[in-house]
Design an enzyme around this catalytic site. Structure first.
Site, PDB file in Angstrom:
ATOM      1  N   HIS A  72     -75.479 -43.695 -40.084  1.00 51.40           N
ATOM      2  CA  HIS A  72     -76.298 -43.993 -41.270  1.00 51.40           C
ATOM      3  C   HIS A  72     -77.717 -44.368 -40.865  1.00 51.40           C
ATOM      4  CE1 HIS A  72     -72.951 -44.800 -44.452  1.00 51.40           C
ATOM      5  NE2 HIS A  72     -72.781 -43.671 -43.799  1.00 51.40           N
ATOM      6  N   TYR A 205     -75.700 -52.453 -51.251  1.00 55.05           N
ATOM      7  CA  TYR A 205     -75.569 -53.910 -51.404  1.00 55.05           C
ATOM      8  C   TYR A 205     -76.171 -54.244 -52.760  1.00 55.05           C
ATOM      9  CZ  TYR A 205     -74.610 -54.395 -46.361  1.00 55.05           C
ATOM     10  OH  TYR A 205     -74.059 -54.322 -45.098  1.00 55.05           O
ATOM     11  N   PRO A 297     -69.793 -61.877 -43.915  1.00 58.02           N
ATOM     12  CA  PRO A 297     -69.865 -60.448 -43.598  1.00 58.02           C
ATOM     13  C   PRO A 297     -71.076 -59.712 -44.178  1.00 58.02           C
ATOM     14  CG  PRO A 297     -68.182 -60.858 -45.252  1.00 58.02           C
ATOM     15  CD  PRO A 297     -68.673 -62.198 -44.811  1.00 58.02           C
ATOM     16  N   LYS A 301     -72.325 -58.478 -39.087  1.00 59.41           N
ATOM     17  CA  LYS A 301     -72.645 -58.913 -37.716  1.00 59.41           C
ATOM     18  C   LYS A 301     -71.448 -59.400 -36.898  1.00 59.41           C
ATOM     19  CE  LYS A 301     -76.952 -58.011 -37.541  1.00 59.41           C
ATOM     20  NZ  LYS A 301     -76.703 -56.577 -37.623  1.00 59.41           N
ATOM     21  N   TYR A 389     -80.775 -55.767 -39.153  1.00 61.46           N
ATOM     22  CA  TYR A 389     -79.565 -55.054 -39.571  1.00 61.46           C
ATOM     23  C   TYR A 389     -79.058 -54.122 -38.468  1.00 61.46           C
ATOM     24  CZ  TYR A 389     -76.136 -52.966 -42.674  1.00 61.46           C
ATOM     25  OH  TYR A 389     -74.944 -52.556 -43.236  1.00 61.46           O
TER      26      TYR A 389
HETATM   27  C1  PHB Z   1     -67.213 -52.886 -44.403  1.00 57.71           C
HETATM   28  O1  PHB Z   1     -67.301 -51.648 -44.432  1.00 57.71           O
HETATM   29  O2  PHB Z   1     -66.118 -53.452 -44.365  1.00 57.71           O
HETATM   30  C2  PHB Z   1     -68.453 -53.713 -44.423  1.00 57.71           C
HETATM   31  C3  PHB Z   1     -69.685 -53.073 -44.363  1.00 57.71           C
HETATM   32  C4  PHB Z   1     -70.844 -53.826 -44.389  1.00 57.71           C
HETATM   33  C5  PHB Z   1     -70.773 -55.191 -44.500  1.00 57.71           C
HETATM   34  C6  PHB Z   1     -69.546 -55.834 -44.551  1.00 57.71           C
HETATM   35  C7  PHB Z   1     -68.373 -55.091 -44.518  1.00 57.71           C
HETATM   36  O3  PHB Z   1     -71.929 -55.911 -44.548  1.00 57.71           O
END
Ligand code: PHB
Ligand code: APR
Length: 400
Positions: A72, A205, A297, A301, A389
């Site tokens: 990505h 997000y 999460p 990280k 990130y």
């Molecule tokens: C996930 O795909 O489980 C995932 C992706 C990004 C995040 C947290 C979890 O910030």
């Protein structure tokens, strides 16, 4: 039984450390309290930083990741009814001259690849070890004992690596000698895995007045979605229909329209917490990964920090055995913690910006809106998000 490094826990931290040490010719044994199937059934995070990808590549373990993982170049922030792209690749290229991406590849798959490699090299892993106990690590002859099939076993070693996660025994053993820094957030994440195509080709997000939502994925046909929920909520209260309805409400109209729903194949609630235990070394015992720290999460990280800890620890142990210098071992805790705290800060900031907090009211909401607007309007602000990130650099770029 005897080895050079006893590793407690076969999560990503323990397995990766074992692979790095084996590659350098250092013997290690992993002692895990659960079964292999149990460890492999856990659904965890899914975003790998470039640094983590490079570590797996350097171990020769990147083949399936590159074949099945999704690269990505950006993420999307959804707020105020619209989506805004953060061009991770372009922004990091501008910030440092080298564009960076992330790899979407489930932690479960990373674990599977590492376990497979360990089996191929016939490296010892003891599963279903009960009553794991750490001894004498303040002296020169540490030992680990455990009970398997009713029989107590003893492993003598030079060093012990506590890679046994947040609820493990290693940190508990040194409880009276650590300082804890902690923030518990007043909400959780309800996660659903489903065999449906992802709603968008990049992660979304979403900040919404009803609460945070995240659209992630495991493949082109498997999606992973999360919504912020109350800490008291129970999974049984959330039917699939209720989950999809709530997720749809929190997305922008286009994503809501495109969302493909289906039966959940996993559904779970996780609390959110920031936690750091200092220091990360006690004589011949070293803590790494979730055993030493937890991040919410939101910044993706957790797994990447486990990887950077064991990278530092492996390099320090290799320098000890190969070059007879303990400088790396002496520096490990301070060096690992410098990177940990930056990820703790980033994860806390992302969490604060994206979630609905019960106690900050309409003022807090307006500040979030201003911050999100600033982020998508200001290149320097977006660059700061992007460089964190994709993962901050390691302090030592290569093993000397
Ligand atoms: C996930 O795909 O489980 C995932 C992706 C990004 C995040 C947290 C979890 O910030
Ligand atoms: N004895 C032996 N093993 C133990 C013990 C114990 N007393 N307690 C826990 N374990 C094992 C767990 O069963 C688990 O397999 O230690 C392992 C720890 O693995 P993780 O919890 O996955 O922690 P870590 O390897 O540090 O991985 C980092 O990143 O995405 C995040 O939290 C997520 O697990 C992830 C973490």
């Amino acid at each position: 039984m005897k080895t050079q490094v006893a590793i407690i826990g076969s999560g990503p931290a323990g397995l990766l450390l074992g692979a790095l040490l084996h590659q350098a010719g250092i013997d290690n044994v992993i002692i895990e309290q659960r079964s292999q199937d149990y460890v492999l059934a856990r659904i965890r995070a899914g975003v790998l930083e470039q640094g983590t990808v490079s570590m797996l590549d350097a171990l020769g373990l990147g083949t399936r990741m590159h074949a099945e993982g999704l690269v990505h170049d950006g993420i999307e922030l959804a707020f105020g009814g619209a989506r805004h792209r953060i061009d991770l690749y372009g922004l990091t290229a501008q910030a440092s001259g080298v564009g960076q991406r992330v790899m979407v590849y489930g932690q479960t798959e990373v674990t599977r690849d590492l376990m497979q490699a360990r089996a191929t090299h016939q490296l010892p892993t003891i599963y279903q070890a009960d009553a794991v106990t750490l001894h004498e690590f303040d002296g020169n002859k540490p030992q680990v004992t455990w009970v398997r099939d009713g029989v107590t076993q003893t492993l003598q070693c030079d060093y012990i690596a506590g890679c046994d996660g947040f609820h493990g025994v290693a940190r508990e053993t040194v409880q009276s000698r650590i300082q804890v820094f902690e923030r518990v957030y007043p909400f959780g994440w309800l996660g659903v895995l489903s065999d449906t195509p992802p709603v968008s080709h990049e992660l979304i997000y979403a900040n919404h007045t009803r609460g945070f939502a995240l659209c992630s994925m495991r493949s082109h046909t498997r999606s992973r979605y999360y919504i912020q929920c109350a800490l008291e909520d129970r999974v049984e209260q959330w039917s699939d229909q209720a989950f999809w309805d709530e997720l749809r409400r929190r997305l922008d109209p286009e994503a809501a329209e495109n969302l493909v729903v289906g039966p959940s194949i996993e559904k779970s609630i996780a609390p959110l917490r920031s936690f750091v235990a200092e220091p990360m070394r006690f004589g011949r015992l070293f803590l790494a990964g979730d055993a030493a720290h937890i991040v919410p999460p939101t910044g993706a990280k957790g797994l990447n920090l486990a990887a950077s800890d064991v990278r530092y620890l492996a390099h320090a142990l290799i320098a000890h055995y190969r070059d007879r210098t303990d400088q790396g071992l002496n520096d490990y805790s301070a060096k690992a913690l410098r990177r940990v705290w930056k990820a703790v800060r980033f994860s806390w900031w992302m969490t604060s910006m994206m979630h609905r907090f019960p106690d900050t009211g309409t003022f807090g909401q307006r500040v979030q809106e201003a911050e999100l607007d600033y982020l998508v309007q200001s290149r320097p602000a977006a660059m700061a998000l992007a460089e964190n990130y994709v993962g901050l650099p390691f302090e030592d770029d290569a093993l000397k």
